[in-house]
Design a protein around this motif. Sequence first.
Motif, PDB file in Angstrom:
ATOM      1  N   GLY A  18      -7.204 -20.861  -6.130  1.00  0.00           N
ATOM      2  CA  GLY A  18      -7.706 -22.089  -6.732  1.00  0.00           C
ATOM      3  C   GLY A  18      -7.389 -22.168  -8.216  1.00  0.00           C
ATOM      4  N   ILE A  19      -7.287 -23.407  -8.704  1.00  0.00           N
ATOM      5  CA  ILE A  19      -7.090 -23.653 -10.148  1.00  0.00           C
ATOM      6  C   ILE A  19      -8.229 -24.566 -10.600  1.00  0.00           C
ATOM      7  N   LEU A  20      -8.886 -24.160 -11.696  1.00  0.00           N
ATOM      8  CA  LEU A  20     -10.066 -24.908 -12.144  1.00  0.00           C
ATOM      9  C   LEU A  20      -9.667 -26.165 -12.918  1.00  0.00           C
ATOM     10  N   GLU A  21     -10.585 -27.117 -12.947  1.00  0.00           N
ATOM     11  CA  GLU A  21     -10.392 -28.302 -13.792  1.00  0.00           C
ATOM     12  C   GLU A  21     -10.513 -27.865 -15.242  1.00  0.00           C
ATOM     13  N   LYS A  22      -9.789 -28.560 -16.126  1.00  0.00           N
ATOM     14  CA  LYS A  22      -9.850 -28.203 -17.549  1.00  0.00           C
ATOM     15  C   LYS A  22     -11.234 -28.546 -18.103  1.00  0.00           C
ATOM     16  N   THR A  23     -11.794 -27.624 -18.881  1.00  0.00           N
ATOM     17  CA  THR A  23     -13.137 -27.858 -19.436  1.00  0.00           C
ATOM     18  C   THR A  23     -13.143 -27.889 -20.959  1.00  0.00           C
ATOM     19  N   GLY A  24     -12.031 -27.436 -21.569  1.00  0.00           N
ATOM     20  CA  GLY A  24     -12.003 -27.344 -23.032  1.00  0.00           C
ATOM     21  C   GLY A  24     -12.852 -26.193 -23.533  1.00  0.00           C
ATOM     22  N   SER A  25     -13.107 -25.226 -22.678  1.00  0.00           N
ATOM     23  CA  SER A  25     -13.919 -24.073 -23.075  1.00  0.00           C
ATOM     24  C   SER A  25     -13.147 -22.789 -22.786  1.00  0.00           C
ATOM     25  N   PHE A  85      -2.410 -27.940 -31.580  1.00  0.00           N
ATOM     26  CA  PHE A  85      -2.684 -26.522 -31.322  1.00  0.00           C
ATOM     27  C   PHE A  85      -4.030 -26.077 -31.886  1.00  0.00           C
ATOM     28  N   ARG A  86      -4.811 -27.051 -32.440  1.00  0.00           N
ATOM     29  CA  ARG A  86      -6.082 -26.682 -33.055  1.00  0.00           C
ATOM     30  C   ARG A  86      -7.039 -26.070 -32.034  1.00  0.00           C
ATOM     31  N   GLU A  87      -7.093 -26.724 -30.864  1.00  0.00           N
ATOM     32  CA  GLU A  87      -8.008 -26.231 -29.820  1.00  0.00           C
ATOM     33  C   GLU A  87      -7.645 -24.804 -29.436  1.00  0.00           C
ATOM     34  N   HIS A  88      -6.323 -24.600 -29.231  1.00  0.00           N
ATOM     35  CA  HIS A  88      -5.842 -23.277 -28.842  1.00  0.00           C
ATOM     36  C   HIS A  88      -6.164 -22.260 -29.944  1.00  0.00           C
ATOM     37  N   LEU A  89      -5.918 -22.680 -31.180  1.00  0.00           N
ATOM     38  CA  LEU A  89      -6.155 -21.787 -32.325  1.00  0.00           C
ATOM     39  C   LEU A  89      -7.622 -21.389 -32.413  1.00  0.00           C
ATOM     40  N   ILE A  90      -8.488 -22.374 -32.235  1.00  0.00           N
ATOM     41  CA  ILE A  90      -9.932 -22.107 -32.327  1.00  0.00           C
ATOM     42  C   ILE A  90     -10.363 -21.179 -31.197  1.00  0.00           C
ATOM     43  N   MET A  91      -9.874 -21.465 -29.984  1.00  0.00           N
ATOM     44  CA  MET A  91     -10.247 -20.622 -28.842  1.00  0.00           C
ATOM     45  C   MET A  91      -9.738 -19.196 -29.043  1.00  0.00           C
ATOM     46  N   GLN A  92      -8.528 -19.088 -29.636  1.00  0.00           N
ATOM     47  CA  GLN A  92      -7.976 -17.760 -29.898  1.00  0.00           C
ATOM     48  C   GLN A  92      -8.835 -17.021 -30.933  1.00  0.00           C
TER      49      GLN A  92
END
Lengths: 229, 372
Positions: free
Chosen positions: B159-166, B361-368
Motif C-alpha cells: 500500500g501507498i499512503l495518501e500525502k499528509t504533509g507530515s 523545497f521548504r517543506e522538504h527542508l523543514i521535514m529534514q
Amino acid sequence: MIKVTGLEFRYPKTNFCLTMPLFQANSSQASALIGPSGCGKTTFLQLISGLQTLQKGEVHIDGQTINLLSDRDKRLFRISKLGFIFQDFGLLEYLNVLDNILHPYRINHKLELTRAIKDRAKELASQLGLSDKLKRYPKQLSQGEKQRTAIARSLINQPKLLLADEPTGNLDPENKHAILDLLLNYVNEYQASLIVATHDHQLLDRFDQIVDFRTMSLETKEANVDLSL
Amino acid sequence: MLCLSLALIGFVPWFLNLALKETQKRLTARAETNALVLGSTGSALELVLNSLYFNKEMPATIPMQAVTDINKSKLAYAIPLNTFYHAGEFTIVGTSLDYFAFRKLKINQGRQIGIIGETVIGANVAAKTGLSLGDKLISSPDNVFDISGSYPLQLEITGILEKTGSADDDVVFVDVRSTWIMAGLGHGHEDIASLNDPSIIQENQAGNLVANANVKTYTVITKENLASFHFHGDESQFSLSSALVIPKNDRNATLLLGRYLGDSALQLLEPAGIVQNLLSTLFRIKRVLEAVVWIVIFSTVLTMILVFVLSLRLRSKELNLLFQLGSSRNAIAGFVFSEMAIIALGSLALASLLLILSGLFREHLIMQLIAK
C-alpha cells in the motif's frame, strides 16, 4: 536670426565679467568664438541658450527674447530650437548610437518620438556614415564616430541654431575638417546659424565671422569691428 | 548584482520567518494531540522528536512489556514504535495498525499491511523512489560485520499512503514484528525434520533437532514460508524505540503521568510541553537572528545610500547633459527615482521569485531539519 545687445554677466564672488555690446549672426552664417581658456566663450554659449541668466542686456533668437523666458520656456526653447555639440561628445555610455541620437525625444514631452523621427535618425546616421554602427555603444566607436553621433543627436530636431563648444578639440586633423564640413553643410541647407567656441585657429577661415574674446573684436569677411565698450 | 544583493537581504528574513512559522505549525500540529510518549529515561526532546517526527537520534530501547502494561492498565492504549531500522535513506517504522487509525492515515493505493514482511510506504517515499505496489524494498543491515545482528529483510509494498504533509510521508511502515525479524529475534527456515538431511543437524536431543549454519533461512516472507517464521526468546522483552500512549481522557492521562514520575527506566511525556520548550528556544534564536538581520538591513540601506550618492556624483555630467539638452530638473529627478524604483521592484520580484522557488523545497527542508 540671433542678436545679442548690451550683454553683461558676472559669476557671483569672482572677478569674472563678460561684456558683449553687440553680437549678431544671421541664417546660414557660421561664427567662431576664439580666445584663451576662461575668457568666457562657453559662458557666452550658455547665456545664449538660457542655461545662465544674464544680468544686463538682451538675447534675441528667431524672434524670441531668451532672457525674458521662464525656465520652462527656456527648456522648451532649448529642446526644440537648439542643437548642442560638446568637446567630450556628451554621449550616454549605456545607450547605443541610435538611442543616443534619439535621446532628446525621450527627455522632454515637447518632442514626440514618432516613426518619422526614428526614420530621420537613421537617415542622419546614414548621412554621417554611421548606418552600420547604429547598435554599437560609444565605447565601441572611434573619436570621429562619437562626434558624428553627437552631431546627429544635435541635428535630430532640425534646430535653427547650433551651438558647439570645442567640437573638434578631441579629433585628428582629418576628422576636424570632416566634422566642420558636416556642420557647415547643415547650416547652409537648413538656413541655420552656427556658433562655435574653438581654440583651433587652423579652421577659422571656414567661418563667416570670428569673435576674439581676448580683444572683444569681431572680424567678418568684410570688415573688422571693435566690440569693446 | 545590486538587485540580487538587495533581493537576498529581503529574501533571507522573509524566508526565515516563513520557515519558522511553518516549522512551528508542523511541530505543534503533531505534538498537540492527546497522545503521550512512553520511552526510556534520557533526553525527553530526543524521545519526543523520534516518536513524533522519526528523528534519526535514537533513544534507548524499551521492552514490549511496557506497551502491554499500559494496555493492561485500562487507562489508555499504547501503540508500539520501533524506528531503529532503515531502508536506504528512509526510516522503517515498526508499529501496529492502531497507529494508522490514530494518525488518520489513509491508503491511497493498495491495501493495509496484512502479514509480517509487508509494508505500506509514505507518499514521499513512493514519489522519491518510484516504487509501486508489489515492488520490493530491502531493509538496510545495521552492520555488515555483525552477522548475528540485523538481517536485511525484503519487504513487499502492499500500500501507498495518501500525502499528509507530515513525517508520515517520509517513512516505511511495517508491522512491529517485522522489525524484530530484522533484529534477528525471529526468522524462518526450512523444516529440519521433514528435510531429513543429517548435514544440517547440529544436535538431536531426544527428537528436538538443533540445526547448524547449513540450514537455509529465508530473507523473504511469503505466504508459503510465513508459517516457518518464529521468534526466539520472550516477546515481552523485545525492543521498541518508544510507544505512543493514547489515554481515554484527561483524568487517565494525569493518572498515568503520575505513575511514571518515579520510574527509573521509563518516562511518560506530554509532547506538547516538550515541543513548546523547543519552540521557545527556536524563537529566542529567531529574535537574535532578527536583530542581526535588522542590523544587516540598516547597514545595507546606509551602503545603498552611499552607493547612490556616489553614483549621482559620478553621473553628474550625464545629468547635467540632460538639463542642457532641455530636460527639467524634476524630470531628471524622475529618471533617477525611476531607476531606484526599478532596482527596488526588481529586487522585490527577485526576492519573491526566490521565495516561490524556496517554497518548492521548504517543506522538504523543514521535514529534514525536524527529522535530523
